[in-house]
Write a protein that holds these residues in place. Structure first.
Motif, PDB file in Angstrom:
ATOM      1  N   ALA A 411     -15.739 -24.015   5.717  1.00  0.00           N
ATOM      2  CA  ALA A 411     -14.641 -23.735   6.650  1.00  0.00           C
ATOM      3  C   ALA A 411     -15.101 -23.879   8.095  1.00  0.00           C
ATOM      4  N   THR A 412     -16.312 -23.397   8.386  1.00  0.00           N
ATOM      5  CA  THR A 412     -16.837 -23.486   9.753  1.00  0.00           C
ATOM      6  C   THR A 412     -17.100 -24.931  10.152  1.00  0.00           C
ATOM      7  N   GLU A 413     -17.655 -25.714   9.221  1.00  0.00           N
ATOM      8  CA  GLU A 413     -17.901 -27.135   9.506  1.00  0.00           C
ATOM      9  C   GLU A 413     -16.591 -27.864   9.804  1.00  0.00           C
ATOM     10  N   VAL A 414     -15.537 -27.531   9.055  1.00  0.00           N
ATOM     11  CA  VAL A 414     -14.240 -28.176   9.285  1.00  0.00           C
ATOM     12  C   VAL A 414     -13.712 -27.825  10.672  1.00  0.00           C
ATOM     13  N   VAL A 415     -13.762 -26.537  11.035  1.00  0.00           N
ATOM     14  CA  VAL A 415     -13.273 -26.107  12.346  1.00  0.00           C
ATOM     15  C   VAL A 415     -14.067 -26.789  13.452  1.00  0.00           C
ATOM     16  N   MET A 416     -15.385 -26.806  13.325  1.00  0.00           N
ATOM     17  CA  MET A 416     -16.231 -27.364  14.386  1.00  0.00           C
ATOM     18  C   MET A 416     -16.043 -28.872  14.522  1.00  0.00           C
ATOM     19  N   ARG A 417     -16.072 -29.596  13.410  1.00  0.00           N
ATOM     20  CA  ARG A 417     -16.020 -31.059  13.495  1.00  0.00           C
ATOM     21  C   ARG A 417     -14.634 -31.556  13.910  1.00  0.00           C
ATOM     22  N   ARG A 418     -13.596 -30.869  13.514  1.00  0.00           N
ATOM     23  CA  ARG A 418     -12.253 -31.272  13.981  1.00  0.00           C
ATOM     24  C   ARG A 418     -12.179 -31.156  15.498  1.00  0.00           C
ATOM     25  N   SER A 419     -12.856 -30.153  16.035  1.00  0.00           N
ATOM     26  CA  SER A 419     -12.815 -29.940  17.480  1.00  0.00           C
ATOM     27  C   SER A 419     -13.726 -30.911  18.223  1.00  0.00           C
ATOM     28  N   LEU A 420     -14.930 -31.162  17.689  1.00  0.00           N
ATOM     29  CA  LEU A 420     -15.899 -31.992  18.404  1.00  0.00           C
ATOM     30  C   LEU A 420     -15.716 -33.482  18.145  1.00  0.00           C
ATOM     31  N   ASP A 421     -15.450 -33.842  16.872  1.00  0.00           N
ATOM     32  CA  ASP A 421     -15.404 -35.258  16.496  1.00  0.00           C
ATOM     33  C   ASP A 421     -13.993 -35.768  16.225  1.00  0.00           C
TER      34      ASP A 421
END
Length: 897
Positions: A411-421
């Protein structure tokens, strides 16, 4: 009374019956004295006379504080002469004395009810745990014969499938496997890693051939086998008997050491060779049936010791290989030249507090070969939710905790990567019949590549190829494929094979394959996930493995106006949903949403199991186990990466579940757990005045300790972030501000000062030929005068940004429990109870759970009003020994999650 010797010893039952009989005598005696006290009081014409009479008998019954009684006596004496002590005051004294008599009656009454509830449970110890209740598609009104017939048919299908897989060998190409594994160890780092691996295997193999089993290790092996599902109940009973007799333990140790000394000639024994090892389906606590071999007790101890010794050594060796040889890749490994540039420009780079370092550390500590123990006296990791007891190592996560950590990571990877990449992919899969169908040729190819001596390979071959009796009247046949279920060799050999898939994914895609047993997960940049999935497909084909199509899927998310999914990536990723327990990753929103249809199926099954309960306490036990063990974590533990809306969704789902379970019952007017239990108690025992507190408060205070699924959620609700996406927005804002400040400072430096700084960071060096011509610096002076762009500044976020690390850590975090605040009256009562010899430990505030505190304070007013205390009954009146023994029985969930 029905026999329940499997749970309670006859001695304990006899003690319980005696205690219940003694309780009834005390209750009758008290009620007689109370009746006499009230009768004598009614004979007095004045209020003061009634107070004097009641006071005398309350004091004689010893049911109230002597100090308070003494104060009342003195004031009552004063009333004989002093008109200021009014009749109204004396009437209050009379009401108080009568209430004390009634409170004691209520306590005896509830103690009597508790005893009758327990007697009912002992009379009917087995409830809806029966296998015939386990079918997923049955209805509540189906006759027993139909259910039993369908169950037998399904179990036979399972047996037939097992037989068709394990008795015929699957031949894989050992030369190709060796070549493939060799390709993972190329270059200097690869050669160094392979040598370290083979040296470790060789050293352990030689050491173990000289090792011997001591009594301490034998006792640990016995306790370990008691906790897992390898042996049946009868054989576990034999193991418990062994633990009680040191002489028997010594004999077993000597016999096993004799076998070990001649391990090259070890076999399953003439009786097993002739009759075969019985094979039968066995149900685990999570409801799944697994086909198990019925191991001999001594052989189980023998192989468990050997397998665990190998597992501990190899896990450490492989950790060292991946950590210290340079073969394991890091996603954000910054080159020395890049570090040099960033230092010159004052760009922060903190590798120790970076997201990449945090990922690697978490992976190494909790996911890397997680099923294997890290030390000899540590249990190997179970599977799914089969937690068999508390972990002996506080730093080692249970299987449930590992799954929750995995879910939070995804879940954290999804939140972070949607925002950064602006894009991210998640891939899920597992192998079809991995343990049951793994090719032996694959296992032996891997062992030979790792450097196992042929003597050990020959031993493993014997353990993997026992003679089997399928219990179908057919001749005994030798197993030719797969690993023994629930056996330490299942974990050891399975992990050794799959380790090389972990390594291949890391090398080919430069990312981590999150794996627990053969459950496989990827989360990261879409193109990296494609590379990883293709690597996994190649590995599976080579090793003779097949992905489970029903548990394989992916989600590819793209953010931003006008952006679309790359069709080449879409076509390369596996098709199907991404699911974990009751959660589904929504392919549009990127949120983990509750699968209401899936939940409804399980609630219907819970209703069947509750309805099948033959006693009130068994109903409570089933409720607590299913609500506490299954429905508590299958929605995902609250965490910042899900945010408060997800918790609200869990609350709403629990509300819907209870509406379904209880709204259809005409007797239960308020459609609640409490209403249903009160109706059961009223119907079974003709007891109508059940206080709410009796149902909910802890057993230590005389309650039934019914679990309320809403309480744990409200304890943390206010501490959750409202929206995890907002946390990333805060990070981006702070990162931009930080960049602007560093750039502003750099632009303000004088040119000559910058030149001095540049010369210090990039001194002129002679080239490798030794002449005076300097080599080209990694940063030219012309470029060194201009601060990098924002894109260059943020290029190494995941490997250098402490700010991103803190945001990632916050998203992964679980909220703290905000304890309810005790009122002064409740605190005083807890302090009083803590001084009692049989209550002290339970009343220590530091050891009291947040849930218990919430429940006690919530029901405090009712408890004080009706019982004058937080404690409903005197603990000495309850048969707590039998209650504890009955509680120790585990409830089997009858639908596969």
């Amino acid at each position: 009374m029905a026999s329940s010797s499997s749970v309670l010893s006859r001695t304990l039952q006899s003690i319980t019956v005696t205690k219940i009989q003694e309780l009834e005598k005390q209750r009758q005696s008290y009620e007689n004295h109370k009746e006499e006290a009230l009768k004598r009081a009614e004979e007095r014409s004045s209020v003061r006379g009634r107070v004097v009479s009641l006071h005398y008998r309350v004091k004689k019954l010893d049911i109230w504080s002597k100090d308070e009684l003494d104060n009342m006596r003195r004031w009552t004496d004063q009333a004989e002469y002093d008109p200021c002590v009014s009749d109204a005051t004396l009437s209050k004294f009379e009401a108080l004395l009568r209430s004390k008599l009634d409170i004691e009656s209520r306590k005896f009454s509830l103690a009597d009810l508790y005893s009758r509830l327990l007697t009912e449970w002992i009379d009917y110890p087995n409830n809806g745990d029966s296998e015939t209740a386990s079918l997923e598609n049955t209805t509540l009104d189906e006759p027993f014969e139909v259910v039993e017939t369908r169950q037998k048919a399904r179990l036979q299908e399972l047996r037939d499938k097992f037989e068709s897989v394990v008795l015929e060998p699957l031949q894989t190409d050992e030369v190709e496997i060796d070549n493939y594994l060799s390709s993972l160890f190329v270059g200097d780092n690869g050669e160094r890693a392979l040598k370290k691996l083979r040296d470790g295997v060789s050293r352990q193999g030689k050491f173990m051939l000289e090792d011997r089993l001591d009594q301490k290790t034998l006792v640990w092996c016995i306790k370990a086998l008691l906790k897992n599902e390898l042996l049946n109940d009868e054989k576990k009973a034999s193991l418990r008997d062994f633990l009680r007799d040191d002489a028997v333990l010594k004999e077993i140790r000597d016999v096993l050491n004799m076998r070990y000394k001649n391990i090259q000639n070890w076999s399953w024994g003439p009786e097993t060779e002739a009759k075969g090892m019985p094979v039968l389906p066995r149900q685990s606590l999570n409801g799944k049936y697994r086909v198990m071999m019925d191991d001999d007790v001594l052989e189980a101890l023998f192989t468990h010791w050997i397998g665990t010794s190998w597992a501990v050594s190899l896990k450490q060796t492989l950790q060292d290989v991946t950590r210290y040889t340079g073969i394991w890749k890091h996603a954000a490994k910054m080159a020395h030249e890049e570090k040099q540039k960033r230092t010159y420009f004052y760009i922060p780079h903190n590798e120790a507090n970076s997201v990449d370092r945090l990922r690697q550390t978490t992976y190494r500590e909790h996911f890397f070969m997680a099923p294997l123990p890290s030390k000899l006296f540590e249990e190997a990791g179970g599977y799914d939710d089969d937690d068999t007891g508390p972990e002996t190592d506080p730093d080692r996560l249970s299987p449930k905790e590992i799954k929750q950590l995995l879910l939070r990571t995804l879940a954290t990877e999804v939140v972070m990567r949607r925002s950064l990449d602006s894009e991210v992919a998640v891939v899920q899969s597992d192998f079809q019949w991995f343990a049951t169908g793994l090719a032996h040729s694959t296992i032996f190819a891997v062992l030979r590549f790792m450097g196992f001596q042929e003597d050990w390979i020959a031993f493993f071959k014997k353990t993997l190829e026992p003679p089997l009796d399928m219990l179908n009247g057919k001749p005994v046949r030798t197993r030719k494929r797969g690993l023994p279920m629930a056996h330490v060799f299942e974990k050891l050999l399975g992990e050794l094979v799959l380790f090389f898939m972990d390594l291949a994914v890391n090398q080919e895609a430069n990312m981590l394959l999150y794996r627990f047993h053969d459950d496989l997960w990827l989360a990261g940049k879409p193109q990296d996930c494609v590379k990883a999935w293709q690597t996994m497909e190649k590995f599976a084909t080579l090793m003779g493995l097949e992905f489970n199509k029903h548990k394989t899927g992916s989600v590819y998310l793209v953010e931003g106006e006008g952006r679309t999914r790359d069709e080449s990536i879409v076509s390369a990723l596996p098709k199907g949903p991404v699911v974990m327990n009751f959660l589904v990753l929504d392919p549009e929103s990127g949120k983990w949403v509750i699968n209401k249809e899936h939940v409804q199926q399980h609630v219907e099954q819970l209703q069947k199991q509750l309805t099948a309960s033959k006693s009130v306490l068994e109903w409570v036990k089933t409720w607590n186990s299913c609500i506490g063990r299954f429905f508590s974590y299958t929605f995902g533990d609250p965490a910042n990466c899900f945010g408060r809306p997800h918790l609200n969704s869990i609350l709403a789902t629990h509300k819907e579940m209870q509406n379904f379970l209880f709204s259809g019952n005409e007797e239960n007017k308020d459609a609640t757990v409490a209403g249903h239990l009160k109706n059961l108690i009223s119907r079974n025992f003709n007891f109508t005045d059940v206080p709410d507190a009796f149902l909910w408060i802890p057993e230590s205070l005389g309650g039934l300790n019914v679990q309320n699924p809403f309480v744990p959620l409200f304890l943390v609700r206010e501490a959750l972030v409202k929206n995890p996406d907002d946390e990333m927005k805060k990070f981006l804002t702070e990162e931009r501000r930080e960049y602007s400040e560093y750039k502003k400072d750099f632009d303000s430096y004088a040119k000559n000062w910058l030149r001095d700084r540049y010369d210090k960071h990039f001194p002129k060096k002679n080239n490798s030929w030794g002449n005076e011509e300097p080599s080209e610096p990694s940063l030219l002076w012309a470029d060194a005068q201009t601060y990098p762009s924002f894109e260059e500044y943020t290029a190494w976020r995941e490997g250098s940004s402490a700010l991103l690390h803190d945001t990632y850590t916050n998203l992964m975090a679980q909220p703290y429990k905000r304890d309810i605040i005790f009122t002064p009256e409740v605190l005083r009562e807890i302090d009083r109870l803590a001084l009692l010899p049989d209550m002290g430990a339970d009343m220590e505030l530091d050891g009291m759970s947040s849930e218990a505190k919430w429940t006690i304070q919530y029901h405090a007013d009712e408890l004080f009003e009706k019982f004058g205390s937080l404690s409903l009954v005197d603990k000495s009146l309850l048969p707590l020994g039998v209650l504890q023994a009955m509680r120790s029985r585990k409830v089997t969930w009858q639908m596969v999650l």
